[in-house]
Design an enzyme around this catalytic site. Structure first.
Site, PDB file in Angstrom:
ATOM      1  CD  GLU A  70      -1.750  -2.326   1.723  1.00 13.43           C
ATOM      2  OE1 GLU A  70      -0.570  -2.559   2.083  1.00 13.43           O
ATOM      3  OE2 GLU A  70      -2.672  -3.174   1.833  1.00 13.43           O
ATOM      4  CG  PHE A 132     -10.391  -9.757  10.641  1.00 10.33           C
ATOM      5  CD1 PHE A 132      -9.177 -10.112  11.226  1.00 10.33           C
ATOM      6  CD2 PHE A 132     -10.516  -9.801   9.260  1.00 10.33           C
ATOM      7  CE1 PHE A 132      -8.116 -10.517  10.428  1.00 10.33           C
ATOM      8  CE2 PHE A 132      -9.450 -10.196   8.464  1.00 10.33           C
ATOM      9  CZ  PHE A 132      -8.243 -10.556   9.046  1.00 10.33           C
ATOM     10  CD  GLN A 133      -7.706  -7.398   7.172  1.00 10.79           C
ATOM     11  OE1 GLN A 133      -8.537  -7.200   6.308  1.00 10.79           O
ATOM     12  NE2 GLN A 133      -6.486  -7.861   6.918  1.00 10.79           N
ATOM     13  CE  LYS A 182     -16.917  -7.286   2.323  1.00  8.37           C
ATOM     14  NZ  LYS A 182     -16.195  -8.503   2.741  1.00  8.37           N
ATOM     15  CG  MET A 490      21.633  13.558   5.803  1.00  8.82           C
ATOM     16  SD  MET A 490      22.831  14.758   5.162  1.00  8.82           S
ATOM     17  CE  MET A 490      22.002  15.363   3.695  1.00  8.82           C
TER      18      MET A 490
END
Lengths: 579, 164
Positions: A70, A132-133, A182, A490
């Site tokens: 993602e 869930f999730q 959903k 750096m």
């Protein structure tokens, strides 16, 4: 109330999309995105967005690119947006999918990049139950989005999407998140599309106060040592031509910030380079000695001002910015001009007369000649600055260059000389490692006819290297450069200069063989360890139609100069190469 | 720069999460909140928040500008810039054995407060007024033993025709 014209031009497609059919939330989403003119969406499916991905199945109008993470998707959307000026769009599922976007959202927010970020969520009936999730992504991203929506009624979807695009890409641009549970993506309703968009609490100022413009014009006439500090706002508002006209008319030297690079042609005699921590001697010295400082679409970031109390101590400050909250936020401002940079400059250009700057310009030119950016080249070791200069010459300064974060980013900013806006894509505000490579994929998707060069360090390259798969599968011809010094350069530089050579956890030995890594994904890999090999490898990369990764093995101990360390003012530069 | 107390009225869309947007903004930008109240406004769909904050003029300007950047914020007014009425409600549960009650009632009357509950050994005093008045009343009731104190925070509006 403002008319907001959707970008889709194909009339056949348009009338097909606008049909008032009874369709699911998912189909509403896809139609609305198409009506907004979205031609490429970056995303990754999962449980909560399965209805949305189901609606994509067989939909030939809708172009979705499956990334491998993602984070790759959102950085790609960001690169697409920065390089095209259009809104970048990405989709992820609920929970971990959504939280994987957080770094990318913050990156876009800090640099004012227009994104519409779509996340799935658990069904409205399950929200708040630790399902869930499930993650409260609107809550998590509240501090790093321009606005966000949690859609609770399917009827709201077309309006919400239209508003989101409007908010993302007007005023001070930024990411807008739309969280779609959903069940909302499954519910059906009649599709109704309203062209008008009206958001009561959102009316960005476009036209400036004419009185302030007059004050600015007068201040320029009276100034003897003026400097323009031009930032990303010049690029974002498409004001590069207006800036050029302004500089030519007013005869004021111009420094461009990290995000402003490309907003003004680097070949112009009044361009004095980048200011700040790794700015040029000329830019920093001019800022510290100017009597009028005109900030244009720049926010006086701490990497530009360094110790702000000692910044531009002799200057009266004028500030042109679309965001009123930036005026006076960090520096006291005498002349505020709130408005769209392009609109403000058009007004200024009607009236402006040259500053009394000829002696000053002479002084600035002397600094430029006496203290240019420079490095000590080597015949035995490959220098990173040389690699950047070589790429600049070979591409004639016309490529789109994306970078990751660190030394290579600063060298690219210093030694790739930009001529055009929207050609330089870098994470300035947030400083996000892992941004450089996926953002190049997005830039290439948005600019299929331009050469896109992604310059990365060997550290950042490993933070999103999984997207090599996308380049290989879709033959996205990004030229991927790894400035490989086998160290977090750096951090090493800071540890050398500020932490007394105490090198702590910076050794990247054990990194993969980048050539083999590229080949493992089906991308051509090349390596160069000296100048001769570097030129040959780059030539081969340019002659290869598809994606290529070139591993430039460079000198390990090279530092970025000039450098201003924290606690100092910008004229207290370490130049690095003094005897 | 000198620090002052400011009372700000913020007209917002009555949307889920709007309180979080506003309070979160104060938190992450380091602005102080002394009190915050929120309720319906005269217009359907809009709520009015009244926030008491302390800071310099420059901080106040930033607060106002940053609030305006929130899409759900319609209007921001510094009420304390002009004459205003500011009130809060306090409920004070104070120890009140029968022997102490006459004295407590004396305090209550002086402050034009009222007693809204009496138990065997406590009473609840309801006070309405500006912050200084409530502070003073709380001080006077402390010697009797305050068992519980609950204050609403300030709500306010400008006097006369001025509208927030």
């Amino acid at each position: 109330m403002s008319a907001h014209t959707s970008a889709v031009v194909d009339q056949d497609l348009r009338s097909k999309l606008l049909k008032p059919d009874v369709i699911s939330g998912s189909e509403i989403l896809l139609r609305s995105l198409l009506l907004e003119g979205v031609d490429c969406v970056f995303g990754y499916p999962g449980g909560a967005v399965l209805y949305i991905y189901d609606a994509m199945h067989g939909n030939e109008d809708f172009n979705h690119l499956l990334t491998r993470h993602e984070q790759g998707a959102i950085h790609a959307a960001d690169g697409y947006a920065r390089s095209t000026g259009k809104v970048g769009v990405c989709i992820a599922t609920s929970g971990p999918g959504a939280t994987n976007l957080v770094t990318g959202i913050a990156t876009a927010y800090m640099d004012s990049v227009p994104l519409v970020v779509i996340t799935g969520n658990v069904a409205t009936t399950a929200i708040g139950t630790d399902a869930f999730q499930e993650a409260d992504i609107t809550g998590i991203t509240m501090p790093i989005t321009k606005h966000s929506y949690l859609v609770r009624n399917v009827e709201d979807l077309p309006r919400v999407i239209h508003e989101a695009f409007h908010i993302a890409n007007t005023g001070r641009k930024g990411p807008v998140l739309i969280d779609i549970p959903k069940d909302i993506s499954a519910q059906k309703t009649r599709f109704e599309w309203q062209e008008e968009v009206s958001v009561r609490g959102y009316n960005p100022t476009v036209q400036p106060n004419k009185l302030q413009v007059d004050r600015l014009v007068q201040a320029i006439e009276e100034a003897e040592r003026p400097v323009i500090l031009a930032g990303g706002g010049v690029v974002y508002s498409g004001a590069h031509e207006q800036l050029l006209e302004f500089v030519n008319k007013s005869q004021i030297p111009v420094t461009t910030t990290l995000l402003g690079l490309g907003g003004f042609p680097s070949g112009h005699e009044l361009w004095i380079g980048m200011p700040g921590m790794h700015g040029t001697y000329t830019a920093n010295t001019a800022l510290q000695n100017c009597d009028l400082l005109i900030g244009i679409g720049a926010r006086f970031d701490d990497r530009v001002t360094m110790t702000v109390q000692g910044f531009a101590p002799k200057a009266k400050i004028a500030h042109i910015d679309v965001d009123p909250a930036e005026i006076g936020k960090t520096v006291p401002t005498a002349i505020p001009c709130v408005g769209d940079v392009k609109a403000v400059l058009e007004l200024v250009n009607e009236k402006v007369k040259p500053a009394r700057s000829s002696a000053w310009i002479h002084q600035v030119q002397t600094w430029k000649e006496e203290k240019p950016l420079r490095y000590t080249d080597s015949d035995t070791e490959l220098k990173p600055q040389y690699v950047i200069e070589m790429i600049h010459e070979a591409t004639k300064g016309e490529a789109i260059v994306t970078t990751d974060v660190g030394q290579h980013q600063m060298w690219a900013a210093q030694y790739y000389r930009f001529n055009n806006p929207r050609s330089w894509i870098t994470s300035g505000g947030l400083g996000t490692m892992g941004f450089g490579f996926p953002s190049a994929i997005g830039a290439q998707m948005g600019n299929p006819d331009r050469m896109v060069v992604s310059i990365n360090g060997d550290g950042g390259m490993q933070m999103c290297s999984q997207e090599l798969a996308i380049c290989a599968i879709h033959n996205i011809p990004v030229k991927i450069v790894v400035i490989n010094n086998q160290v977090l350069g750096m951090v090493r530089q800071w540890q050398e200069i500020i932490y007394d050579n105490r090198y702590s956890h910076i050794d990247l030995a054990g990194s993969p063989d980048f050539v083999k890594l590229a080949e493992a994904y089906g991308v051509k890999g090349l390596r160069a360890t000296n100048k001769e090999e570097a030129r040959l490898a780059w030539q081969e990369a340019m002659n290869t139609p598809g994606p290529v990764l070139i591993d430039f093995v460079v000198r390990k101990g090279e530092n970025v100069f000039p450098m201003v360390t924290q606690g100092n003012t910008i004229d207290q530069m370490i130049m690095g190469d003094e005897e | 720069m000198s620090t002052h107390r400011h009372t700000i009225s913020v007209l917002v869309n009555n949307q889920p999460g709007v309180l979080q947007r506003v309070s979160g903004l104060f938190g992450r930008r380091g602005f102080n909140i002394e009190s915050i109240t929120v309720g319906e406004s005269e217009e359907r769909g809009l709520s009015r928040m009244v926030i008491v904050t302390t800071g310099s003029e420059r901080t106040l300007e930033q607060i106002s500008k940053q609030l305006y950047k929130l899409i759900d914020v319609i209007k921001v007014v510094d009420l304390s810039a002009s004459p205003m009425v500011a009130r809060e409600v306090a409920l004070i549960k104070v120890n009140a054995e029968p022997s102490a009650r006459p004295e407590i009632l004396g305090v209550v009357e002086t402050f034009r407060a009222s007693v809204v509950d009496i138990g065997t050994s406590t009473m609840i005093v309801q006070a309405i007024g500006d912050t200084d008045k409530i502070d003073a009343m709380v001080e006077l009731l402390k010697p009797y033993g305050i068992r519980e104190l609950s204050r609403t925070g300030v709500t306010a509006m400008t006097r006369g025709l001025g509208k927030a």
